[in-house]
Design an enzyme around this catalytic site. Structure first.
Site, PDB file in Angstrom:
ATOM      1  N   ARG A 257     144.553  -5.654 129.320  1.00 51.60           N
ATOM      2  CA  ARG A 257     144.108  -6.205 130.594  1.00 51.60           C
ATOM      3  C   ARG A 257     142.914  -5.361 131.035  1.00 51.60           C
ATOM      4  NH1 ARG A 257     143.577  -4.004 136.062  1.00 51.60           N
ATOM      5  NH2 ARG A 257     143.959  -5.667 137.544  1.00 51.60           N
ATOM      6  N   LEU A 258     141.737  -5.963 131.141  1.00 51.68           N
ATOM      7  CA  LEU A 258     140.513  -5.244 131.466  1.00 51.68           C
ATOM      8  C   LEU A 258     140.335  -5.209 132.979  1.00 51.68           C
ATOM      9  CD1 LEU A 258     140.131  -6.103 128.432  1.00 51.68           C
ATOM     10  CD2 LEU A 258     137.677  -6.057 128.890  1.00 51.68           C
ATOM     11  N   ASP A 259     140.328  -3.996 133.505  1.00 49.96           N
ATOM     12  CA  ASP A 259     140.260  -3.800 134.952  1.00 49.96           C
ATOM     13  C   ASP A 259     138.870  -4.128 135.490  1.00 49.96           C
ATOM     14  OD1 ASP A 259     141.231  -2.537 137.541  1.00 49.96           O
ATOM     15  OD2 ASP A 259     139.519  -1.240 137.079  1.00 49.96           O
ATOM     16  N   GLU A 292     140.648  -8.919 134.878  1.00 45.28           N
ATOM     17  CA  GLU A 292     140.595  -8.938 136.342  1.00 45.28           C
ATOM     18  C   GLU A 292     139.118  -9.094 136.678  1.00 45.28           C
ATOM     19  OE1 GLU A 292     141.690  -6.246 140.263  1.00 45.28           O
ATOM     20  OE2 GLU A 292     140.974  -5.267 138.447  1.00 45.28           O
ATOM     21  N   ASP A 381     148.021  -3.317 142.932  1.00 39.91           N
ATOM     22  CA  ASP A 381     146.980  -3.342 143.962  1.00 39.91           C
ATOM     23  C   ASP A 381     147.523  -3.877 145.282  1.00 39.91           C
ATOM     24  OD1 ASP A 381     144.571  -2.259 143.107  1.00 39.91           O
ATOM     25  OD2 ASP A 381     144.031  -4.046 141.967  1.00 39.91           O
ATOM     26  N   GLN A 382     148.214  -5.003 145.205  1.00 36.60           N
ATOM     27  CA  GLN A 382     148.569  -5.698 146.443  1.00 36.60           C
ATOM     28  C   GLN A 382     149.696  -5.006 147.203  1.00 36.60           C
ATOM     29  OE1 GLN A 382     146.320  -7.589 147.045  1.00 36.60           O
ATOM     30  NE2 GLN A 382     145.526  -8.241 145.053  1.00 36.60           N
ATOM     31  N   ILE A 383     150.436  -4.132 146.536  1.00 39.16           N
ATOM     32  CA  ILE A 383     151.388  -3.278 147.259  1.00 39.16           C
ATOM     33  C   ILE A 383     150.707  -1.959 147.600  1.00 39.16           C
ATOM     34  CG2 ILE A 383     153.644  -2.151 147.219  1.00 39.16           C
ATOM     35  CD1 ILE A 383     154.481  -4.119 145.033  1.00 39.16           C
ATOM     36  N   GLY A 384     150.150  -1.311 146.579  1.00 36.58           N
ATOM     37  CA  GLY A 384     149.610   0.032 146.760  1.00 36.58           C
ATOM     38  C   GLY A 384     148.376   0.089 147.633  1.00 36.58           C
TER      39      GLY A 384
END
Length: 586
Positions: A257-259, A292, A381-384
């Site tokens: 998965r490429l950030d 992403e 991401d969406q939590i942290g």
């Protein structure tokens, strides 16, 4: 797997046989370079064309070494395969063939079978502790685990996006052999393993490349992390391309998965990476490449990459579930139901539409299959990236979460969950680092200033209560407790239904459209590869809707199947249907 040569693997320390190692460093700004061995030897490297320095030495696996630049400074190998201690210290010579694989004939799983579980290795206690979770996850219905970045970073704690030595798995998680054992065990249980890789920047501490290879970076291109990486240079491209191949060939990861590839902003590099992987990986293996990408570049998903994380889908669902419209959620505040309908029928919400900043974002995506999009209710991401790291079940009603989970696990998009989702873990997942001195203070203040856009944290005193990323307690708070409960059984039940009725027929599936039933309520349909029509009716409002269900009801999150009651979802199948749409969507 054949041993590498300088021509095919130019960067770093490559073992030529059991007793000899080739060292190669691209240092175009250096006058001289030497290999320094910990036992005291110093050997000059031979200058080559285009800024390379190379030497072959009698050198065993486990040897500690570093490079000396111009007789002035010692630096670790930027392509170090392992570090003895930290990012500033000795690199280690590694034998990539030392591990004896038990399941070397594993060929992976087709992409349409993916049910992905994202996790942080450090928060779970290292590779050996993650391995203990694998049987539980396989029994639940997970088919792939995704590891947050492993590249060596400064300190002992980090999300992984501050990595500076991308070839070296972080030392505090365990050895490279233990990482391979984790992957081997996953394959034994039928689980694929994906790795999150960061090719868009280096972390702020421990990157020495700019001291002897300024051409690695572009001072005229700026990113949130500093000067951009110059992907127009062959040596730079190969540094990252060979890194991708290392993870896939030596460690036998099943995908990458490429950030944040929008920060790379070089589609040609991305295409070359995909082509290189497809050329060099055994064609019989299933290897997944996932992006992403804020730019929503649908063209990259047509041939080169399997899928993209669908932030648009998450954001629309989050607004409907929580009512939050701060910061980037503002782009989904206006008519989020229509935006969700567009996501379910066309993939991306933003397909050239203007964002809150007035910039057009995205490309048309309705021609892509549903499996080109990874859907999630939460991820790291969406939590942290919440100030206090709250999880979704702490922000919406249990009924609404149950309905949204039904959509997540039963839609033809590829579902992703974050560690702890399946048990509604009460622990937060916070942003944590292990920086020191001025950098620690800058990260601490930067973290708190990020939330000045959020109504709840406009008061500076409230922002001061945001946990310090560098505090060890922030890290320890982020370890979830896994206690099964009714929500876990919901996951188990839905994933069994998905495996039986949906997964076998995902190849060849296509969206038929999504209808807005009312604020917070949609009905979406897809034709599966066997001709059946999958219908999901979702109601995240307090209203009740009369809407026909398909002929075969697979699941309903409420007991009244005739009506679409508040905060519920229904999933049904209908034999072959030639209709092309169920209504208008925006």
């Amino acid at each position: 797997m054949p041993l590498r040569t300088l021509e095919t693997w130019p960067h770093g320390a490559t073992m030529l046989d059991a007793e000899h190692t080739r060292f190669a460093l691209w240092a175009p700004d250096a006058f001289s370079v030497s290999v320094e061995l910990q036992e005291g030897a110093s050997v000059a490297m031979l200058p080559q064309a285009d800024g390379w320095f190379v030497v072959e030495l009698p050198c065993l696996a486990g040897t500690r070494y570093r490079y000396n630049i111009d007789g002035k400074r010692d630096v670790p190998d930027p392509a170090s395969r392992a570090q003895a201690l930290d990012v500033h210290g000795w690199s280690l010579v590694v034998d990539p063939l030392a591990y004896q694989w038990r399941h070397e004939h594993w060929q992976g799983r087709p992409w349409h079978q993916a049910v992905i579980y994202e996790l942080h290795v450090g928060a779970l206690g290292g590779y050996s502790q993650v391995e203990k979770h694998l049987p539980r996850l396989a029994e639940l219905g997970v088919t792939a685990i995704e590891l947050m970045p492993l590249a060596q970073f400064p300190g002992e704690r980090n999300w992984g996006y501050d990595g500076v030595l991308p070839y070296a798995p972080h030392a505090t998680y365990g050895s490279g052999e233990q990482l391979k054992q984790l992957i081997d065990r996953a394959h034994e249980l039928g689980l694929a393993v994906i790795l999150d890789v960061v090719y868009n920047h280096f972390g702020p501490d421990g990157n020495y490349l700019g001291q002897y290879a300024k051409g690695f970076f572009r001072e005229d291109v700026h990113t949130p992390w500093g000067a951009g990486i110059d992907f127009d240079r062959r040596e730079v491209r190969d540094f990252f391309l060979d890194n991708a191949l290392m993870w896939l060939l030596e460690y036998r990861f099943d995908g990458l998965r490429l950030d944040a590839v929008h920060a790379i902003d070089n589609p040609q590099f991305l295409k070359e990476l995909a082509h290189r992987v497809r050329q060099q990986v055994d064609p019989a293996r299933h290897v997944w490449l996932v992006l992403e990408n804020e730019f929503n570049q649908a063209n990259l998903l047509e041939e080169d990459f399997d899928a993209q994380w669908n932030d648009d889908g998450h954001n629309a669902l989050h607004v409907l579930l929580t009512g939050e419209t701060d910061a980037y959620y503002r782009d989904f505040a206006e008519d989020p139901t229509a935006k969700l309908a567009r996501c379910l029928s066309e993939g991306f919400v933003y397909q050239g539409h203007p964002t809150r900043h007035g910039h057009a974002r995205g490309e048309r995506s309705g021609h892509l299959p549903p499996s080109a999009f990874v859907l999630f209710l939460q991820n790291h991401d969406q939590i942290g990236n919440r100030a206090l790291g709250e999880r979704l079940h702490q922000l919406c009603s249990p009924e609404a979460l149950r309905a949204a989970t039904t959509l997540l696990l039963m839609s033809p998009m590829i579902p992703l969950m974050f560690m702890g989702d399946e048990v509604n873990a009460s622990e937060p997942f916070l942003f944590f680092t292990d920086h020191h001195g001025e950098l620690a203070e800058a990260v601490r203040e930067g973290r708190r200033n990020e939330f000045s856009e959020f109504a709840a944290f406009q008061d500076p005193e409230r922002r001061e209560r945001i946990p310090d990323p560098n505090a060890e307690s922030t890290f320890h708070q982020s370890t979830p407790t896994f206690t099964e409960n009714p929500h876990t059984e919901l996951y188990r039940q839905l994933l069994r239904l998905r495996q039986r009725h949906i997964v076998p027929h995902l190849p060849g599936s296509m969206a038929l459209g999504a209808q807005v039933l009312g604020p917070g309520a949609v009905s979406a349909r897809w034709r599966l590869g066997n001709g059946e029509v999958l219908q999901i009716d979702l109601n995240l409002s307090q209203a009740t809707f009369k809407h026909p269900v398909g002929s075969h009801l697979l699941f309903a999150s409420d007991t009244d199947h005739a009506l679409l009651t508040p905060f519920c979802a229904r999933v049904s199948l209908t034999p072959g249907d030639t209709s092309s749409s169920v209504g208008e969507h925006s």
